[in-house]
Write an enzyme that holds these catalytic residues in place. Structure first.
Site, PDB file in Angstrom:
ATOM      1  N   GLY A 111      45.795  61.756   1.704  1.00 33.80           N
ATOM      2  CA  GLY A 111      45.414  60.577   0.941  1.00 33.80           C
ATOM      3  C   GLY A 111      44.537  61.015  -0.215  1.00 33.80           C
ATOM      4  O   GLY A 111      43.882  62.054  -0.141  1.00 33.80           O
ATOM      5  N   THR A 112      44.535  60.226  -1.270  1.00 38.58           N
ATOM      6  CA  THR A 112      43.817  60.694  -2.457  1.00 38.58           C
ATOM      7  C   THR A 112      42.634  59.814  -2.839  1.00 38.58           C
ATOM      8  O   THR A 112      41.563  59.984  -2.281  1.00 38.58           O
ATOM      9  CB  THR A 112      44.792  60.892  -3.624  1.00 38.58           C
ATOM     10  N   THR A 113      42.778  58.870  -3.755  1.00 37.61           N
ATOM     11  CA  THR A 113      41.603  58.303  -4.423  1.00 37.61           C
ATOM     12  C   THR A 113      41.142  56.959  -3.849  1.00 37.61           C
ATOM     13  O   THR A 113      41.934  56.032  -3.712  1.00 37.61           O
ATOM     14  CB  THR A 113      41.889  58.149  -5.928  1.00 37.61           C
TER      15      THR A 113
END
Length: 294
Positions: A65-67
């Site tokens: 998962g990123t931001t």
């Protein structure tokens, strides 16, 4: 004359609480009775190498998962996240849920190894519910932040192999002296260090640098909920513009950022109708401006 209350057996594989147990931490109870069920123990550990058989880093073998962004506003705090998960240089998923309500007055967003992070946040929600049932009162916000810190620290072994988890915790502090300061944001590092973010906004993940740069220009602590939500979505749009691992609003597939708002009334998931309307408006305005930020 009263008979002694019988105790439940706690043999191998028996995870039931015994009568009179005062263990208010479900995570610690699980660690003592079924440690294999903890998120950090659900992966195979390599003793000397962080590379897989094909030469890939361990961190590239699982979706990430990123931001995630968080910001306070007048009367509350919100948490928002993009929907993309990546695996190396590939898009593993376009519609991952990264923002979770953990109890009535808190929520957590995840960045890092998606599978471990999702299990950790779900376990954290059970931890808070378990504590309230055992003790009869909910944890304070500081207590919640400390519990999550210890859970992140428990994942250190996996983090050293490239499978790190970095959550972002937000909540409404019912014990705050001033309502204006009731919305709180806490970030973590991979070893479980917790940091109070007092600027009023923060971001974690691969696109966090770009998201925070955007928020620095448009954030206002006196904004209302709708303005704050727009700022969060706009910062995610800017992050996606420069970071390939962050997914922006996908109008073609109907995939938009998810968000949670927390006020004195409690935590609420923002409806997709609301986020999609704001996202479409932002995309339309940027299109008119030739793609430039305002």
């Amino acid at each position: 004359m009263t008979a002694d209350r019988p105790a439940l057996r706690t043999g191998d594989g028996d995870t039931r609480l015994s009568f009179g147990s005062n263990l208010s931490s479900f995570t610690e109870y699980l660690r003592g009775h079924a440690p294999e069920l903890l998120p950090e123990n659900r992966i195979g550990h390599r003793s000397h190498s962080t590379r897989g058989g094909d030469g890939m880093e361990s961190g590239d073998l699982a979706p990430h998962g990123t931001t995630i962004v968080a910001l306070t506003y007048k009367g509350g705090v919100l948490l928002a996240g993009d929907r993309r998960a990546t695996q190396g240089n590939l898009i593993a998923s376009r519609d991952v849920e990264k923002v979770y309500v953990t109890d009535e007055y808190s929520a957590a967003g995840i960045a890092g190894t998606a599978g471990i992070a999702i299990e950790l946040v779900r376990l954290f929600a059970v931890e808070l519910e378990h504590y309230e049932k055992i003790e009869g009162v909910p944890l304070t916000f500081d207590g919640k932040a400390n519990r999550l810190a210890s859970m992140v620290r428990g994942n250190l072994g996996a983090a050293m192999q490239g499978l790190a988890v970095v959550p972002l915790l937000v909540g409404y502090d019912l014990d705050a002296d001033e309502e204006a300061r009731a919305g709180r944001i806490v970030s973590y590092d991979v070893v479980g260090g917790r940091y109070e973010e007092r600027a009023g906004y923060h971001a974690v993940g691969s696109g966090s640098l770009f998201a925070k740069s955007a928020l620095k220009k448009i954030y206002s602590p006196d904004s209302d909920e709708e303005t704050a939500l727009r700022a969060a979505i706009e910062s995610l749009y800017d992050a996606a513009d420069d970071d390939s691992a962050t997914g922006g609003p996908d109008l073609t597939r109907g995939i938009y950022p998810t968000a949670v708002t927390i006020t004195q009334a409690g935590a609420v998931h923002v409806s997709e109708e609301t986020t999609s309307e704001l996202a479409r408006r932002i995309v339309a305005e940027r299109t008119e401006e030739g793609g430039s930020a305002r």
